[in-house]
Design a protein around this motif. Sequence first.
Motif, PDB file in Angstrom:
ATOM      1  N   ALA A  49       0.909  -1.569   0.075  1.00  0.00           N
ATOM      2  CA  ALA A  49       0.048   0.019  -0.171  1.00  0.00           C
ATOM      3  C   ALA A  49       1.098   1.126  -0.479  1.00  0.00           C
ATOM      4  CB  ALA A  49      -0.173   0.188   1.231  1.00  0.00           C
ATOM      5  N   GLY A  50       2.058   0.997   0.731  1.00  0.00           N
ATOM      6  CA  GLY A  50       3.235   2.173   0.802  1.00  0.00           C
ATOM      7  C   GLY A  50       3.628   2.870  -0.497  1.00  0.00           C
ATOM      8  N   LEU A  51       4.068   1.469  -1.759  1.00  0.00           N
ATOM      9  CA  LEU A  51       3.950   1.943  -3.272  1.00  0.00           C
ATOM     10  C   LEU A  51       2.696   2.480  -3.792  1.00  0.00           C
ATOM     11  CD1 LEU A  51       7.075  -0.925  -3.485  1.00  0.00           C
ATOM     12  CD2 LEU A  51       7.230   1.123  -2.795  1.00  0.00           C
ATOM     13  N   LEU A  52       1.905   1.977  -3.717  1.00  0.00           N
ATOM     14  CA  LEU A  52       0.833   2.279  -5.033  1.00  0.00           C
ATOM     15  C   LEU A  52       0.691   3.849  -4.046  1.00  0.00           C
ATOM     16  CD1 LEU A  52      -1.413  -0.809  -3.977  1.00  0.00           C
ATOM     17  CD2 LEU A  52      -0.203   0.282  -6.254  1.00  0.00           C
ATOM     18  N   ALA A  53       0.458   3.915  -2.624  1.00  0.00           N
ATOM     19  CA  ALA A  53       0.719   6.266  -2.587  1.00  0.00           C
ATOM     20  C   ALA A  53       1.510   6.037  -2.762  1.00  0.00           C
ATOM     21  CB  ALA A  53       0.149   5.950  -1.129  1.00  0.00           C
ATOM     22  N   GLY A  60      -6.903   1.835  -1.767  1.00  0.00           N
ATOM     23  CA  GLY A  60      -8.054   1.339  -1.399  1.00  0.00           C
ATOM     24  C   GLY A  60      -9.276   0.971  -3.005  1.00  0.00           C
ATOM     25  N   SER A  61      -8.743   1.323  -3.936  1.00  0.00           N
ATOM     26  CA  SER A  61      -9.295   1.548  -5.061  1.00  0.00           C
ATOM     27  C   SER A  61      -8.695  -0.004  -6.022  1.00  0.00           C
ATOM     28  CB  SER A  61      -8.740   3.115  -5.762  1.00  0.00           C
ATOM     29  OG  SER A  61      -7.519   2.728  -6.206  1.00  0.00           O
ATOM     30  N   GLN A  62      -8.333  -0.716  -4.894  1.00  0.00           N
ATOM     31  CA  GLN A  62      -8.134  -2.133  -6.773  1.00  0.00           C
ATOM     32  C   GLN A  62      -8.834  -2.431  -6.257  1.00  0.00           C
ATOM     33  OE1 GLN A  62      -6.913  -5.629  -3.726  1.00  0.00           O
ATOM     34  NE2 GLN A  62      -5.042  -5.066  -4.487  1.00  0.00           N
ATOM     35  N   ARG A  63      -8.629  -2.818  -7.975  1.00  0.00           N
ATOM     36  CA  ARG A  63      -9.446  -3.581  -8.275  1.00  0.00           C
ATOM     37  C   ARG A  63      -8.867  -4.599  -9.101  1.00  0.00           C
ATOM     38  NH1 ARG A  63     -13.567  -1.611 -13.290  1.00  0.00           N
ATOM     39  NH2 ARG A  63     -13.476  -3.746 -13.512  1.00  0.00           N
ATOM     40  N   ARG A  64      -9.383  -6.608  -8.558  1.00  0.00           N
ATOM     41  CA  ARG A  64      -9.028  -7.736  -9.190  1.00  0.00           C
ATOM     42  C   ARG A  64      -9.472  -7.808 -10.268  1.00  0.00           C
ATOM     43  NH1 ARG A  64      -6.606 -10.808  -5.897  1.00  0.00           N
ATOM     44  NH2 ARG A  64      -5.500 -10.224  -3.807  1.00  0.00           N
ATOM     45  N   ASP A  65      -9.978  -7.673 -11.383  1.00  0.00           N
ATOM     46  CA  ASP A  65     -10.279  -8.475 -12.887  1.00  0.00           C
ATOM     47  C   ASP A  65     -10.391  -7.618 -13.376  1.00  0.00           C
ATOM     48  OD1 ASP A  65     -11.649  -5.079 -11.647  1.00  0.00           O
ATOM     49  OD2 ASP A  65     -14.377  -6.733 -12.164  1.00  0.00           O
ATOM     50  N   VAL A  66      -8.491  -7.241 -13.566  1.00  0.00           N
ATOM     51  CA  VAL A  66      -7.859  -6.426 -15.028  1.00  0.00           C
ATOM     52  C   VAL A  66      -7.881  -7.203 -16.033  1.00  0.00           C
ATOM     53  CG1 VAL A  66      -8.190  -4.291 -13.350  1.00  0.00           C
ATOM     54  CG2 VAL A  66      -6.333  -6.015 -13.910  1.00  0.00           C
ATOM     55  N   ALA A  67      -6.951  -8.506 -15.179  1.00  0.00           N
ATOM     56  CA  ALA A  67      -6.448  -9.292 -16.742  1.00  0.00           C
ATOM     57  C   ALA A  67      -7.319 -10.102 -17.199  1.00  0.00           C
ATOM     58  CB  ALA A  67      -5.698 -10.199 -15.565  1.00  0.00           C
ATOM     59  N   ALA A  68      -7.778  -9.429 -18.076  1.00  0.00           N
ATOM     60  CA  ALA A  68      -8.744 -10.169 -19.365  1.00  0.00           C
ATOM     61  C   ALA A  68      -8.017 -11.501 -20.900  1.00  0.00           C
ATOM     62  CB  ALA A  68      -9.094  -9.172 -20.260  1.00  0.00           C
ATOM     63  N   GLU A  69      -6.909 -11.287 -20.538  1.00  0.00           N
ATOM     64  CA  GLU A  69      -5.765 -12.025 -21.316  1.00  0.00           C
ATOM     65  C   GLU A  69      -5.542 -13.343 -19.816  1.00  0.00           C
ATOM     66  OE1 GLU A  69      -2.705 -10.648 -23.760  1.00  0.00           O
ATOM     67  OE2 GLU A  69      -3.878  -8.540 -22.644  1.00  0.00           O
ATOM     68  N   PRO A  70      -5.617 -14.932 -21.292  1.00  0.00           N
ATOM     69  CA  PRO A  70      -5.889 -15.957 -19.760  1.00  0.00           C
ATOM     70  C   PRO A  70      -4.475 -16.034 -19.407  1.00  0.00           C
ATOM     71  CG  PRO A  70      -7.049 -16.003 -21.552  1.00  0.00           C
ATOM     72  CD  PRO A  70      -6.229 -15.085 -22.118  1.00  0.00           C
ATOM     73  N   GLY A  71      -3.857 -16.380 -18.701  1.00  0.00           N
ATOM     74  CA  GLY A  71      -2.291 -16.970 -18.382  1.00  0.00           C
ATOM     75  C   GLY A  71      -1.668 -15.191 -17.652  1.00  0.00           C
ATOM     76  N   TRP A  72      -2.658 -14.770 -17.522  1.00  0.00           N
ATOM     77  CA  TRP A  72      -2.757 -13.806 -17.150  1.00  0.00           C
ATOM     78  C   TRP A  72      -2.384 -13.264 -15.720  1.00  0.00           C
ATOM     79  CZ3 TRP A  72       1.353  -9.661 -18.884  1.00  0.00           C
ATOM     80  CH2 TRP A  72       2.271  -9.602 -20.345  1.00  0.00           C
ATOM     81  N   ALA A  73      -1.630 -12.505 -14.660  1.00  0.00           N
ATOM     82  CA  ALA A  73      -2.433 -11.964 -12.555  1.00  0.00           C
ATOM     83  C   ALA A  73      -2.411 -10.254 -13.466  1.00  0.00           C
ATOM     84  CB  ALA A  73      -1.872 -13.045 -11.662  1.00  0.00           C
ATOM     85  N   GLY A  74      -3.366 -10.056 -12.608  1.00  0.00           N
ATOM     86  CA  GLY A  74      -3.448  -8.583 -12.540  1.00  0.00           C
ATOM     87  C   GLY A  74      -4.274  -7.964 -11.608  1.00  0.00           C
ATOM     88  N   CYS A  75      -3.505  -6.581 -11.017  1.00  0.00           N
ATOM     89  CA  CYS A  75      -4.270  -5.453 -10.555  1.00  0.00           C
ATOM     90  C   CYS A  75      -4.360  -4.467 -10.991  1.00  0.00           C
ATOM     91  CB  CYS A  75      -4.016  -5.770  -9.096  1.00  0.00           C
ATOM     92  SG  CYS A  75      -5.163  -6.810  -8.085  1.00  0.00           S
TER      93      CYS A  75
END
Length: 172
Positions: A49-53, A60-75
């Motif tokens: 969180a400190g690096l994000l800030a 707190g604005s995190q969204r976990r559903d951003v990796a639309a392509e198979p084989g990728w993890a993302g936020c």
Amino acid sequence: MTNSAAALGSLFRHRMLWCVLAAVLGAGSCGTAEVTDPAAVWDPCDLPAGLLAEAGFPAGSQRRDVAAEPGWAGCGWSSGEDVVRVLFTTAGAPESVGGAEATRTEVTVAGRTGQRIQPRTADTAATCTVTLPTEGGGLIRVRLDSAGPGTGAEACGRAERVTSVLAPALPA
């Protein structure tokens, strides 16, 4: 060494130990199976969180559903007019990002060589991606989308700055 780099190294050491034990005991072979879930290797959602800030994005604005392509993890995280997405794959090449028509420029961010990518099909003032390869053959993508005014160079400058701030927590 960062915690994520240590965890990545630890994963490979444990896999190597398992391979040796399997061979000695005759319990099968280690094989060349790839990790199918990149989040099992490194999860971008675990960025501190400190690096994000510091990069300008509240945790707190995190969204976990951003990796639309198979084989990728993302936020992803948002702040005002900007959205940043951090994605990771265990096997990828910078050429697979942005399409064949993208403008690619070699960059050095936080001492690491990568690529700055601007797709030709998108409004270049609004989108820029920085890719960094990892030692294990993976690829990190830091994509910045901006709805605010600015030039493509400004969006890429912001993407490089965000990548630089997050670099201590990215896998090497």
